[in-house]
Design an enzyme around this catalytic site. Structure first.
Site, PDB file in Angstrom:
ATOM      1  CG  HIS A  29      -6.024  -3.191  -5.426  1.00 39.66           C
ATOM      2  ND1 HIS A  29      -6.399  -2.484  -5.551  1.00 39.66           N
ATOM      3  CD2 HIS A  29      -4.785  -3.130  -5.566  1.00 39.66           C
ATOM      4  CE1 HIS A  29      -5.701  -1.390  -6.115  1.00 39.66           C
ATOM      5  NE2 HIS A  29      -4.432  -2.333  -6.146  1.00 39.66           N
TER       6      HIS A  29
ATOM      7  CB  CYS B 297      -4.657  -2.249  -9.429  1.00 38.25           C
ATOM      8  SG  CYS B 297      -2.718  -1.104  -9.337  1.00 38.25           S
TER       9      CYS B 297
ATOM     10  CG  ASP C  30      -9.879  -1.074  -4.324  1.00 39.08           C
ATOM     11  OD1 ASP C  30      -8.679  -1.827  -5.182  1.00 39.08           O
ATOM     12  OD2 ASP C  30      -9.072  -1.361  -3.307  1.00 39.08           O
TER      13      ASP C  30
END
Length: 394
Positions: A281, A74, A279
């Site tokens: 993820h 990430c 994000d």
């Protein structure tokens, strides 16, 4: 693992709220919007940022390593996003917008090529992971903001197409003399560098081929300035929040990489007391280029309403990014940062000085710099002299 990840990702996006109806100004990478009258413009701006997420089924890193970065990549993806924004500003301009199905300039696809999940792309997950080995990070290990900044600085040396000067300011200090010396190099063009093959001694020519973007008549290399910071111990010190907000208001802003312990995000702005972020993820399939001029690009743009989180929930370990295309831009950035540093609504996050202080070590010598990724590491840092230091070259 994949099934669980996909379920988690689907729920994550299902919980993203629509953008708030508020009179508070919305700031995105130096541009101000109204949430009441410019919501479509806000969403267009967010969607136009390059969005890099976990991927799977890419060629094995190092030939025998992982074929997915789910669960560990990430911060590497966030590093790609902040650096991709620098390349967009460098080649397309801050006002460039992406539209689904629209025919885009070749420079846009050249930028995408630089981040594809393959060993011969400048800033691929393969290159970042392999270069991180030299910074003491094994492949698959979680990075902190400082490590990813140092790795991107090293990889940028091979990107002669962009011809960037990348400076990572250490010890909470930005030295103007160092940056001017870096950006005003007497040899700005020269022969094209070759990208190292992580699996052998072979060299790859960087993409795209052709003449260097700069020429010897230019006196300033476009600057990417990355500043790793620690804004508190286990939580962010509220005294820095006002200054952090000001950074998103500057036209030079590339955003911030950080997040929560072991969960990184790319922050691109704020509204009220909330940060706006992309994000990483979400696990998607790896993308292959169909030819030298086109890449299926829809998965590189987040069409969902942007994620938000309270500024007070931010982990204090971050890296702030800025882009100055010209020397005038850099001088303007210095003036604006000086104004922010004397403002009464927040503490300065770093110091801006003309020359290197006498107590600083030689910048050409290795320095021991902690890269905190969570509270436990911070506690161990004060108790141990072992693995909590990273040996980083400046």
């Amino acid at each position: 693992m994949d099934a669980a990840t996909l379920t988690y990702d689907t729920l994550r996006f299902g919980e993203v709220e629509d953008f708030p109806e508020t009179e508070e100004p919305v700031w995105l990478l130096g541009v101000e919007y109204s949430a009441l009258t410019e919501k479509e413009d806000i969403l267009s701006d967010v969607t136009s940022r390059l969005w890099f997420t976990y991927r799977r089924n890419f060629p094995a890193i190092g030939g025998t390593g992982p074929t997915s970065d789910t669960g560990w990549g990430c911060m590497l993806r966030c590093g790609q996003m902040i650096f991709a924004q620098a390349l967009v500003c460098r080649h397309l301009g801050r006002d460039w917008r992406w539209e689904k199905g629209k025919k885009h300039k070749s420079d846009y696809f050249n930028i995408l090529h630089a981040f594809l999940d393959r060993k011969d792309s400048y800033y691929s997950i393969h290159q970042i992971a392999q270069m991180g080995v030299g910074e003491g990070k094994s492949i698959g290990q979680w990075y902190g903001p400082n490590t990813v900044a140092q790795v991107l600085r090293k990889l940028a040396a091979f990107d002669t197409w962009s011809s960037l000067a990348v400076h990572v300011a250490m010890d909470n200090t930005v030295v103007k003399e160092e940056i001017k010396r870096l950006c005003c190099s007497s040899s700005l063009c020269g022969a094209a560098a070759a990208l190292p093959d992580p699996e052998s001694d072979q060299l790859y020519n960087g993409y795209p081929s052709g003449a260097c973007a700069s020429d010897d008549s230019l006196l300033w290399k476009p600057l990417v300035l990355l500043i790793p910071l620690r804004l508190g111990l286990s939580d962010i010190n509220e005294a820095y929040i006002g200054t952090l907000k000001h950074c998103f208001m500057l036209p030079h802003s590339l955003g911030v990489i950080g997040g929560k312990p072991n969960s990184a995000h790319y922050f691109i702005g704020y509204v009220g007391e909330e940060l706006i972020y992309l994000d990483p993820h979400t696990t998607q399939f790896s993308v292959e280029a169909t030819d030298s001029c086109y890449i299926p690009d829809e998965s590189f743009h987040c069409v969902h309403p942007p994620c938000r989180m309270k500024i007070s929930d931010l982990d204090p370990s971050i890296a702030v990014g800025f882009f100055c295309k010209t020397e005038e831009d850099f001088e303007d950035w210095c003036r604006q940062m000086t104004k922010i540093s004397v403002a009464k609504d927040g503490l300065p996050m770093f110091e801006l000085v003309e020359q290197q202080p006498s107590h600083f070590s030689n910048p050409d010598v290795l320095s021991l710099t902690p890269d905190f990724s969570d509270t436990d590491k911070l506690e161990r840092f004060f108790d141990s002299e072992d693995e909590d230091f990273e040996i980083l070259s400046l």
